[in-house]
Enzyme design. Sequence first.
Site, PDB file in Angstrom:
ATOM      1  N   GLY A 116      -2.916   3.526  -2.999  1.00  0.00           N
ATOM      2  CA  GLY A 116      -2.764   2.420  -3.926  1.00  0.00           C
ATOM      3  C   GLY A 116      -2.675   1.109  -3.164  1.00  0.00           C
ATOM      4  O   GLY A 116      -2.065   1.046  -2.091  1.00  0.00           O
ATOM      5  N   CYS A 141       0.846  -1.206   0.000  1.00  0.00           N
ATOM      6  CA  CYS A 141       0.000   0.000   0.000  1.00  0.00           C
ATOM      7  C   CYS A 141       0.876   1.250   0.000  1.00  0.00           C
ATOM      8  O   CYS A 141       1.985   1.240   0.543  1.00  0.00           O
ATOM      9  CB  CYS A 141      -0.899   0.044   1.243  1.00  0.00           C
ATOM     10  N   ASP A 142       0.355   2.302  -0.604  1.00  0.00           N
ATOM     11  CA  ASP A 142       1.044   3.585  -0.538  1.00  0.00           C
ATOM     12  C   ASP A 142       0.005   4.694  -0.659  1.00  0.00           C
ATOM     13  O   ASP A 142      -0.928   4.591  -1.464  1.00  0.00           O
ATOM     14  CB  ASP A 142       2.079   3.737  -1.650  1.00  0.00           C
ATOM     15  N   SER A 143       0.172   5.742   0.132  1.00  0.00           N
ATOM     16  CA  SER A 143      -0.782   6.849   0.131  1.00  0.00           C
ATOM     17  C   SER A 143      -0.108   8.160  -0.248  1.00  0.00           C
ATOM     18  O   SER A 143       1.023   8.426   0.159  1.00  0.00           O
ATOM     19  CB  SER A 143      -1.420   7.006   1.515  1.00  0.00           C
TER      20      SER A 143
END
Length: 227
Positions: A124, A87-89
């Site tokens: 994501g 995950c990435d924000s």
Amino acid sequence: MPPSLLPESAPVTLVLASASPARRTTLRAAGVEPLIMVSDVDEDLAVAEALERYGRLDPADVALLLARAKAEDVASRSNVSALVLGCDSVLELDGEVHGKPADPAEAVTRWRRMRGRSGVLHTGHWLVDDREDGAGATLGATASTTVHFAKLSDTEIESYVATGEPLVVAGAFTVDGLGGAFVTAIEGDYHNVVGLSLPLLRELLADAGVEWFDVVGGVGASDDDEE
């Protein structure tokens, strides 16, 4: 879910390719006990290489690109038969991409732009089926939530930045921590703002042929195992 209602172990192991305590807590609260493996991805380099190869990227694409890089990096190094989630924000403000501020000065400047306005938090999610008997699926998507910020005074901004919290989170704010007092409303998935959309994860699991309750239960890494 009360612990007494959880199965003793989950049929499918989920590896979270992130050191984020908020993501781990979100999964645990939903009954999923992940194993934690932190990726070695150089985020700035990954984005630079993508820009050189593809040209300009939308903020949502940046989040997905980094989520995929993290998931694939951990899957390549893991010796566990499991599903790997990266995950990435990032925060989109005026069409620009903002991750973690580089220093307190940048955090203050950013909050002066954010106050009294709205941004979009993109997270994501990338799932890699790295199970020995799995189908080898690799797929992802981005969840986006509109966040409305309070109109902070300069003193409030400086005091908040002084806590250090804005320096370690994407967008320089939290909704589940000290920054919660400065978020007046959200439009979309709350958990996405925390860093992991549970509804989107459920959809990705289904696309990979895995039921939600296949990952519920089990015992993951302890806090001491994460370093």
